[in-house]
Write a protein that holds these residues in place. Structure first.
Motif, short mmCIF file in Angstrom:
data_model
loop_
_atom_site.label_atom_id
_atom_site.label_comp_id
_atom_site.label_asym_id
_atom_site.label_seq_id
_atom_site.Cartn_x
_atom_site.Cartn_y
_atom_site.Cartn_z
N ALA A 231 -3.50 -17.01 -14.17
CA ALA A 231 -2.32 -16.20 -14.49
C ALA A 231 -2.31 -14.90 -13.69
O ALA A 231 -1.25 -14.47 -13.20
CB ALA A 231 -2.29 -15.89 -15.98
N GLN A 232 -3.46 -14.29 -13.53
CA GLN A 232 -3.53 -13.04 -12.77
C GLN A 232 -3.17 -13.26 -11.31
O GLN A 232 -2.44 -12.46 -10.71
CB GLN A 232 -4.93 -12.44 -12.88
N LEU A 233 -3.68 -14.35 -10.72
CA LEU A 233 -3.37 -14.60 -9.31
C LEU A 233 -1.90 -14.97 -9.13
O LEU A 233 -1.28 -14.56 -8.14
CB LEU A 233 -4.28 -15.70 -8.76
N LYS A 234 -1.37 -15.75 -10.05
CA LYS A 234 0.06 -16.08 -9.95
C LYS A 234 0.92 -14.84 -10.10
O LYS A 234 2.00 -14.74 -9.51
CB LYS A 234 0.43 -17.14 -11.00
N GLY A 235 0.43 -13.87 -10.87
CA GLY A 235 1.16 -12.62 -11.03
C GLY A 235 1.22 -11.80 -9.76
O GLY A 235 2.05 -10.91 -9.63
N ARG A 236 0.32 -12.09 -8.80
CA ARG A 236 0.31 -11.37 -7.52
C ARG A 236 1.25 -12.01 -6.50
O ARG A 236 1.37 -11.53 -5.39
CB ARG A 236 -1.10 -11.35 -6.94
N SER A 237 1.90 -13.11 -6.88
CA SER A 237 2.75 -13.83 -5.93
C SER A 237 4.13 -13.18 -5.85
O SER A 237 4.36 -12.07 -6.34
CB SER A 237 2.89 -15.29 -6.35
N MET A 238 5.05 -13.90 -5.30
CA MET A 238 6.36 -13.33 -5.03
C MET A 238 7.26 -13.25 -6.27
O MET A 238 8.41 -12.86 -6.17
CB MET A 238 7.07 -14.17 -3.95
N GLY A 239 6.79 -13.65 -7.44
CA GLY A 239 7.63 -13.64 -8.63
C GLY A 239 8.60 -14.80 -8.62
O GLY A 239 8.20 -15.96 -8.58
N THR A 240 9.90 -14.51 -8.64
CA THR A 240 10.91 -15.56 -8.58
C THR A 240 11.15 -15.96 -7.13
O THR A 240 11.19 -15.13 -6.24
CB THR A 240 12.22 -15.06 -9.21
N GLN A 241 11.33 -17.27 -6.93
CA GLN A 241 11.57 -17.80 -5.60
C GLN A 241 12.94 -18.46 -5.53
O GLN A 241 13.39 -19.07 -6.50
CB GLN A 241 10.52 -18.85 -5.22
N ILE A 242 13.57 -18.33 -4.39
CA ILE A 242 14.79 -19.08 -4.09
C ILE A 242 14.51 -19.93 -2.85
O ILE A 242 14.08 -19.41 -1.82
CB ILE A 242 15.99 -18.14 -3.82
N ARG A 243 14.74 -21.22 -2.98
CA ARG A 243 14.63 -22.13 -1.84
C ARG A 243 16.03 -22.33 -1.26
O ARG A 243 16.95 -22.72 -1.99
CB ARG A 243 14.03 -23.47 -2.26
N LEU A 244 16.18 -22.08 0.02
CA LEU A 244 17.50 -22.03 0.64
C LEU A 244 17.51 -22.83 1.93
O LEU A 244 16.68 -22.63 2.81
CB LEU A 244 17.87 -20.57 0.92
N ARG A 245 18.49 -23.75 2.03
CA ARG A 245 18.72 -24.48 3.28
C ARG A 245 20.19 -24.28 3.67
O ARG A 245 21.09 -24.59 2.88
CB ARG A 245 18.44 -25.97 3.10
N GLY A 246 20.40 -23.73 4.84
CA GLY A 246 21.77 -23.47 5.27
C GLY A 246 21.78 -22.68 6.57
O GLY A 246 20.75 -22.53 7.23
N PRO A 247 22.94 -22.15 6.93
CA PRO A 247 23.07 -21.47 8.23
C PRO A 247 22.58 -20.03 8.18
O PRO A 247 23.32 -19.08 8.49
CB PRO A 247 24.59 -21.53 8.47
N PHE A 248 21.32 -19.85 7.79
CA PHE A 248 20.74 -18.51 7.68
C PHE A 248 19.45 -18.47 8.48
O PHE A 248 18.72 -19.46 8.54
CB PHE A 248 20.45 -18.15 6.22
#
Length: 315
Positions: A231-248
């Motif tokens: 839990a501690q290591l996961k807390g050091r991650s990016m938090g919420t993630q958005i996976r995006l595929r498109g013209p960006f």
């Protein structure tokens, strides 16, 4: 199997308020010529801990385990295992190991192999208990050469626990197992851990570390870069993630307010964000066609990749 099922005849010791150190590494380094496999590693593992060692290929995981087992001497630093010298006879009699390069004669039967290794220890678990813990009770009369890859891995686990060890090392223990066999093996590890044993295991399967360990140690380029509960290591991650595929592009998205980190995985961008709602509004703000978008909470994988990626960037 209940919590006491994997206990041998060794008498119980008084439990102190603070668990004693089973593994102690102080400033441990290991060099192979110009190659530095480990550098200034400090590690303490207490009695009853289940510790996962994570790291990229070549990070030093197997080297660290080999030093703790006394199979390789450190180039620098000090190692204490169960209060004694790593690899000494007194320590070996209380340690079990399941290594990547294991092997037994293919012509022996499973029960013969178990009896052979049980005979090496002053205190040994009964054969039937070992076979049950390894999930091989129905294969006890089979010859080793006829076992599947997953069954061989379970046999090596049975060998490792045959001496009723206080400390168990597992190096990539579920290699070659299918998903169902892996989950059954996890249950066997949990059962062994409930009897108060101390377990260190290395793995490339992050789900495995998350499922089994009460503490995770991350090694990158021979150094410990993180240590803590899942839990501690996961807390050091990016938090919420958005996976995006498109013209960006990654550069464009990284400049948006609220985006902390962007990682490109093929055509997919993985965004670590502070506020998913505002970033989602920005994705659809100018009417561009979006092929795929999803929101998820970051897990151990993103934490692991972030820690090792930062380490490489900083060096």
């Amino acid at each position: 199997m209940n919590a006491t099922a994997l206990r041998g005849d060794r008498p119980d010791t008084d439990q102190a308020s603070v668990p004693p150190a089973v593994v102690e590494l102080h400033g441990v380094g290991k060099r192979y010529g110009a190659i530095e496999a480990l550098s200034d590693v400090d590690l303490r593992v207490n009695a009853g801990d289940v510790v996962a060692i994570l790291g990229p290929n070549g990070a030093g995981k197997t080297t660290a385990i080999s030093i703790m087992l006394g199979l390789r001497p450190p180039s620098s630093g000090h190692v204490r295992i169960l209060g004694g010298e790593a690899g000494s006879h007194a320590v070996r009699s209380r340690v079990g190991a399941m290594l990547q390069e294991s092997g037994v004669p293919a012509t022996l039967k499973v029960n013969e192999v178990v009896d052979l290794f049980r005979s090496y220890y002053p205190v040994a678990l009964p054969r039937d208990m070992v076979l049950a813990a390894a999930g091989l009770a129905d294969a006890s009369s089979k010859r080793v050469g006829s076992l599947s890859a997953g069954q061989k891995q379970r046999l090596y686990f049975g060998i490792a626990i045959s001496g009723d060890p206080d400390l168990l090392f597992l190096d990539e223990p579920t290699t070659g197992m299918d998903v169902e066999s892996r989950h059954r093996f996890w249950e066997q590890i949990r059962s062994f851990a409930t009897s108060g044993k101390t377990i260190l295991f290395s793995t490339h399967i992050l789900e495995e570390a998350d499922a089994l360990a009460n503490r995770i140690v991350v090694i990158d380029r021979g150094r410990i870069v993180a240590s803590g509960t899942p839990a501690q290591l996961k807390g050091r991650s990016m938090g919420t993630q958005i996976r995006l595929r498109g013209p960006f592009t990654a550069e464009e998205v990284a400049a948006w307010p609220g985006v902390r980190q962007v990682t490109a995985t093929g055509a997919v961008l993985v965004l670590g964000v502070d506020d998913a709602t505002n970033v989602m509004r920005r994705i659809f703000a100018d009417g561009r066609t979006v092929d795929e978008v999803s929101i998820e909470e970051a897990g151990l994988e993103s934490a692991f990749l972030g820690m090792t990626r930062v380490t490489e960037t900083d060096r």
